[in-house]
Motif scaffolding. Structure first.
Motif, PDB file in Angstrom:
ATOM      1  N   LEU A 695     -52.699  42.234  35.490  1.00 46.71           N
ATOM      2  CA  LEU A 695     -52.797  43.657  35.840  1.00 46.71           C
ATOM      3  C   LEU A 695     -51.835  44.524  35.052  1.00 46.71           C
ATOM      4  O   LEU A 695     -52.074  45.714  34.865  1.00 46.71           O
ATOM      5  CB  LEU A 695     -52.509  43.848  37.339  1.00 46.71           C
ATOM      6  N   LEU A 698     -52.831  47.008  32.249  1.00 42.65           N
ATOM      7  CA  LEU A 698     -53.717  48.133  32.534  1.00 42.65           C
ATOM      8  C   LEU A 698     -52.899  49.382  32.818  1.00 42.65           C
ATOM      9  O   LEU A 698     -51.771  49.315  33.283  1.00 42.65           O
ATOM     10  CB  LEU A 698     -54.597  47.814  33.753  1.00 42.65           C
ATOM     11  N   THR A 700     -53.908  51.634  34.999  1.00 46.51           N
ATOM     12  CA  THR A 700     -54.091  51.951  36.414  1.00 46.51           C
ATOM     13  C   THR A 700     -53.200  51.063  37.278  1.00 46.51           C
ATOM     14  O   THR A 700     -53.131  49.849  37.069  1.00 46.51           O
ATOM     15  CB  THR A 700     -55.565  51.736  36.817  1.00 46.51           C
ATOM     16  N   VAL A 702     -52.425  49.261  40.787  1.00 49.97           N
ATOM     17  CA  VAL A 702     -53.069  48.777  41.999  1.00 49.97           C
ATOM     18  C   VAL A 702     -52.030  48.805  43.120  1.00 49.97           C
ATOM     19  O   VAL A 702     -51.089  48.009  43.136  1.00 49.97           O
ATOM     20  CB  VAL A 702     -53.622  47.349  41.800  1.00 49.97           C
ATOM     21  N   LYS A 760     -63.736  41.491  41.819  1.00 57.77           N
ATOM     22  CA  LYS A 760     -64.226  42.800  41.380  1.00 57.77           C
ATOM     23  C   LYS A 760     -64.505  43.700  42.572  1.00 57.77           C
ATOM     24  O   LYS A 760     -64.152  44.887  42.581  1.00 57.77           O
ATOM     25  CB  LYS A 760     -65.488  42.623  40.539  1.00 57.77           C
ATOM     26  N   TYR A 766     -59.830  50.554  42.914  1.00 56.00           N
ATOM     27  CA  TYR A 766     -58.746  50.831  41.969  1.00 56.00           C
ATOM     28  C   TYR A 766     -59.211  50.830  40.505  1.00 56.00           C
ATOM     29  O   TYR A 766     -58.730  51.613  39.698  1.00 56.00           O
ATOM     30  CB  TYR A 766     -57.634  49.797  42.122  1.00 56.00           C
ATOM     31  N   LEU A 767     -60.119  49.927  40.166  1.00 56.30           N
ATOM     32  CA  LEU A 767     -60.485  49.739  38.759  1.00 56.30           C
ATOM     33  C   LEU A 767     -61.916  50.198  38.488  1.00 56.30           C
ATOM     34  O   LEU A 767     -62.819  49.923  39.281  1.00 56.30           O
ATOM     35  CB  LEU A 767     -60.352  48.260  38.365  1.00 56.30           C
ATOM     36  N   THR A 768     -62.098  50.892  37.369  1.00 60.47           N
ATOM     37  CA  THR A 768     -63.438  51.235  36.923  1.00 60.47           C
ATOM     38  C   THR A 768     -64.091  49.991  36.316  1.00 60.47           C
ATOM     39  O   THR A 768     -63.448  48.948  36.129  1.00 60.47           O
ATOM     40  CB  THR A 768     -63.387  52.348  35.874  1.00 60.47           C
ATOM     41  N   GLU A 771     -62.260  49.121  33.150  1.00 67.33           N
ATOM     42  CA  GLU A 771     -60.934  48.565  33.418  1.00 67.33           C
ATOM     43  C   GLU A 771     -61.028  47.141  33.944  1.00 67.33           C
ATOM     44  O   GLU A 771     -60.209  46.286  33.607  1.00 67.33           O
ATOM     45  CB  GLU A 771     -60.196  49.453  34.427  1.00 67.33           C
ATOM     46  N   PHE A 772     -62.044  46.885  34.770  1.00 69.62           N
ATOM     47  CA  PHE A 772     -62.186  45.518  35.289  1.00 69.62           C
ATOM     48  C   PHE A 772     -62.520  44.537  34.167  1.00 69.62           C
ATOM     49  O   PHE A 772     -62.073  43.386  34.182  1.00 69.62           O
ATOM     50  CB  PHE A 772     -63.258  45.451  36.377  1.00 69.62           C
ATOM     51  N   PHE A 775     -59.339  43.727  32.609  1.00 69.92           N
ATOM     52  CA  PHE A 775     -58.605  42.866  33.535  1.00 69.92           C
ATOM     53  C   PHE A 775     -59.184  41.459  33.530  1.00 69.92           C
ATOM     54  O   PHE A 775     -58.444  40.463  33.538  1.00 69.92           O
ATOM     55  CB  PHE A 775     -58.664  43.472  34.936  1.00 69.92           C
TER      56      PHE A 775
END
Length: 905
Positions: A695, A698, A700, A702, A760, A766-768, A771-772, A775
């Motif tokens: 994470l 990223l 973003t 979490v 997911k 939290y993640l688009t 972004e996922f 990740f």
């Protein structure tokens, strides 16, 4: 010249290595000058290299750069290679050494190593220079300050400065006479005057004598010594040594007889920046002393900065050494971390009294602290100005574009100094009020208003002593010339903005005695040009007026930033200020409004009738809107930027006004992610670290807590209904967890990428999608089988996996079947952890209905022991029945009923 005859063969080899590497240094490749590289090349332990280098340093042979990592160069070789006369023994940064090599030593190089020499000690350093240079042979000097403020250090630097300036020869001596000890040993100090005379007569005019604690002597003894001093004053620095007195308070005997007196401020009165640098330096010294990396938690760092040190810098150094000693005793291997529990009792207990005790508790490395207390951000900003300035001077960029880009970079920097680098010193409030008055004066003279954030920013520039001038190297001729050329270009292309900036900074200088050079004028000119460029005038001039200390300023500041335009003027109205005074301010501003329409947004009460007090203004259409909010101001501002007439702006504001509400029936549950292992919570924590590393790459964040448990604790919490009190996004486990009201992902499913849909889903808030995917790739890289096993066990991962692979191959051969990939991965993890448990004698001893299991599955028990035999022999362990039961569960739960061998169990 270094005396090499006393070196042993290993020391000689290290010296020769340093001579060769220093002779070909280019400062682009620095690895050869670290202890780690020296040890690797010469096949010497790192500790031995550090010991020998410290011995060389004490001999005066080395130049040491106190960064991370520390760099060591051979001093004589550098002097010969770069043809300079001399170099300091230590530098806080490599660039300072390069400046000395490229341009010769700085005029204040002796004092530059003293933290605060350009801030709180600036005046004291200037007086030290005067005492040395005053013709014909200097003057006596009094250094006054509380215990631990650095009087002895500054006295020694003054002596070094005299040698550097060649006021005294290199053979000059520095001697100290401890008056306080003399007075304690001999009540009344009756023999001091005679000793003082002998010490003076024993020295020469090129020597320095430091009299420490002179104010601790009896007044009669002081008077006798001063009478003798007065008699020989013309011969100090000629026949007798130069004198420096160290006192806590200047006694009457010296006040009128010694003309140069410098005060050293106590630590509590010094700037936050100086405290940060002192903490960094002392932690760096401890790290070098113990040879292990030192970290400090955010809370402990705040405590070290805010604790009221009664014995000043000396006590701060002692507190840090004590803290490092305590942390060292708790962790004999690896990094040491200074947290609240290892601080001295007095410091730790004070945390209960300070509001900052709840600060974030992330462990900070010395690299983090160095960036926090250094000029890294300022250097990046200046480098950006250099790049954009060249484009401007070359004609590739207009003045307006250059100023806009400068302001954009400055706003990023200002966000840091306003919101991340908070100042606890109460003095900042007084400076802010001073800057506010200056901005009001500028408004009266030029009609130029500044947002509240600009005033706060300017106050911090003043507080730090104009940090940009300090960050700009004095001997960087190229950068100095570029700034001068840019300043002249802005004066030519934006004369009005330049005049406003020059007057503003002149007022600042007259008020605070902080001088802003060309770089400061350049930056303020850019702000004025962007905020008040003539082409920026809009048909409506807008104000926000609210009750309170900073309500209007806060709303205006947010809106101006979000609209990327200085649109709203803010007037904050304290509750005890009459409306008539606010009206007076508005009238002053409207004097420069150039016949534009005026819109005023107010909060409540008496301000709603402000238009009645402004109806005498000629040629001004005036509108007012009450119940102002940030959302309303943003909407109004957008309409003004679109060129909407005043009447339409008012009508739209009325139609858009409505109250929205929402009731939250209960507080939102905290998001958590669980990590569970049958081998204990520490193993679960290691799995969570792999996940967090995935994470960290990223942008973003979490906002979920990572909780780690062993299976038994997890199950107990589940039975007690604990998981109903939080929002579990998902759980990752190294074994079967049973029924749960949230997604459960097996670690082996992460490795084989079969369980990522559950992750997911858990992180969807939290993640688009994009972004996922990033990740997911990070996760796959982190969760390779060898990485996971290496994290889960203390054993050699590759060896363990090789032995487990042989075991599983033999088991599949005996069963006449092939395990599914998921089962192979899962068993690799399970058996690797099992081996570690058996090696550490922490095996799982219980298993449900163990006797019945052994009776019903005798064949499987025997098969497991036979396949495990090689591992048992390698690690000298035995496989208990209970652990075999869990291997059986693992396989039976993971396979379908159609598996041809399952019924054989």
């Amino acid at each position: 010249m270094a005396n090499l005859q006393k070196l042993n063969p290993t020391q000689q080899e290290l010296y020769n290595y340093l001579e060769q590497q220093t002779g070909q240094v280019n400062f682009e490749v620095l690895q050869p000058f670290t202890t780690q590289e020296m040890g690797a090349v010469l096949h010497i332990s790192r500790n031995t290299v550090s010991q020998y280098l410290n011995e060389f340093f004490k001999e005066g042979w080395m130049v040491k750069i106190n960064t991370r990592p520390v760099y060591y160069f051979l001093r004589e070789t550098l002097i010969r290679k770069f043809n300079v006369q001399t170099l300091d023994a230590e530098y806080e940064d490599l660039r300072f050494l390069q400046q000395d090599l490229n341009h010769g030593r700085r005029a204040d190089s002796c004092f530059a190593g003293v933290i605060g020499y350009h801030l709180s000690l600036k005046s004291a350093v200037e007086k030290c220079r005067v005492a040395v240079e005053y013709p014909p042979t200097g003057l006596p000097l009094v250094l006054a300050g509380e215990k631990g403020t650095g009087k002895r250090l500054l006295a020694g630097k003054t002596w070094e400065y005299a040698k550097e300036k060649q006021v005294v020869p290199a053979e000059s001596r520095f001697a100290e006479l401890d008056c306080a000890m003399w007075g304690a040993a001999e009540p009344g100090g009756t023999g001091f005057a005679a000793s003082f005379k002998r010490r003076l007569e024993a020295g020469t005019g090129s020597d320095f004598l430091y009299l420490h604690g002179f104010d601790q002597l009896e007044s009669s003894v002081q008077a006798e010594a001063v009478r003798f001093l007065t008699a020989v004053l013309p011969e100090l620095g000629a026949k007798y040594p130069r004198l420096i007195f160290g006192v806590q308070t200047v006694p009457p005997s010296l006040k009128n007889s010694v003309p140069v007196q410098a005060e050293l401020l106590p630590l509590r009165s010094r700037s936050l920046l100086e405290k940060k640098r002192l903490i960094y330096r002392f932690l760096m010294q401890e790290e070098q002393r113990i040879g292990r990396r030192v970290q400090v938690t955010g809370q402990a760092y705040q405590m070290l900065m805010q604790y009221p040190y009664e014995r000043n810098v000396g006590q701060l150094e002692q507190v840090i050494r004590t803290s490092c000693t305590n942390a060292y005793s708790r962790s004999r291997d690896g990094d040491i971390c200074i947290g609240l529990p290892v601080l001295p009792d007095a410091v730790f207990e004070s945390c209960l009294l300070l509001p900052e005790a709840g600060a974030q508790n992330r462990a900070l490395t010395l690299d983090d602290l160095r960036e926090d207390c250094g000029f890294e951000r300022e250097h990046r900003l200046l480098e950006e100005i250099r790049e954009q300035g060249r484009l401007y001077l070359q004609g590739s960029l207009e003045c307006a574009g250059f100023c806009t880009r400068m302001v954009h970079r400055l706003e990023e920097y200002n966000n840091y100094i306003l919101f991340q680098n908070k100042i606890a010193d109460e003095r900042i409030k007084g400076i802010e009020q001073g800057m506010l008055r200056i901005s009001e004066r500028i408004h009266e003279l030029y009609g130029v208003g500044f947002p509240n954030s600009f005033i706060l920013m300017l106050a911090r520039w003043v507080y730090f002593g104009n940090v940009f001038d300090d960050a700009l190297p004095e001997d960087s001729a190229e950068m100095q010339q570029l700034v001068a050329d840019l300043t002249e270009a802005v004066r030519r292309d934006a004369p009005y903005s330049f005049a406003v900036a020059s007057d503003l900074l002149l007022m600042v200088q007259n008020t605070t005695d902080v001088h802003f050079s060309s770089i400061g004028i350049l930056m303020i000119s850019a702000f004025v040009e962007v905020l008040h460029r003539p082409g920026n005038k809009l048909p409506v001039q807008a104000f926000i007026i609210c009750h309170g200390y900073a309500t209007a300023s806060s709303i205006a500041d947010v809106c101006n930033k979000m609209l990327h335009k200085y649109l709203f003027n803010a007037i904050d109205m304290p509750y005890d200020v009459p409306v008539s005074e606010i009206v007076s301010q508005v009238k002053k501003i409207l004097y420069f409004n150039e016949n534009r329409d005026v819109l005023i947004l107010v909060d409540l009460g008496s301000l709603e009738n402000i238009t009645e007090l402004l109806d005498d203004l000629p040629n001004v259409n005036l509108g007012i809107i009450n119940n102002v909010s940030t959302a309303m101001a943003l909407s109004v501002g957008s309409h003004i930027l679109d060129g909407m007439p005043l009447a339409e702006v008012l009508e739209n504001a009325k139609n858009a006004s409505q109250i929205r509400y929402k009731i939250l029936e209960k507080a939102r549950k905290e998001d958590v992610i669980l990590f569970v292992s049958e081998s204990g919570s520490n193993v679960a924590a290691k799995v969570s670290e792999l996940f967090m590393h995935s994470l960290n790459h990223l942008n973003t964040k979490v906002n979920a807590r990572f909780l780690c448990y062993d299976v038994q604790t997890y199950e107990q919490l589940r039975q007690n209904g604990h998981w109903d009190t939080c929002n579990v996004l998902f759980a990752a486990s190294t074994m079967e967890l049973g029924p749960a009201d949230f997604p459960v992902v097996a670690v082996e499913d992460i490795i084989t990428q079969r369980g990522l849909d559950k992750i997911k889903s858990g992180l969807s808030g939290y993640l688009t999608e994009e972004e996922f995917e990033h990740f997911k790739q990070n996760l796959v890289n982190q969760f390779s089988l060898e990485n996971v096993v290496e994290s889960l066990t203390i054993l050699n991962a590759s060896r363990v996996l090789s032995l487990v692979a042989d075991m599983l191959e033999e088991m599949q051969r005996a069963l006449g079947s092939h395990f599914q990939p998921k089962t192979v991965v899962g068993l690799n993890l399970h058996i690797s952890c099992l081996i570690e448990r058996l090696v550490k004698k922490e095996e799982i001893k219980s298993y449900r209905e163990l006797e019945r299991f052994c009776e019903e599955h005798r064949d499987f028990v025997a098969l497991a022991r036979r396949c495990f035999a090689n591992i048992a022999e390698q690690y000298r362990i035995n496989l208990p029945d209970s652990e075999i039961g869990y291997i059986y569960d693992y396989i039976s739960h993971d396979y379908s009923d159609e598996s041809p061998w399952k019924n054989e169990f």
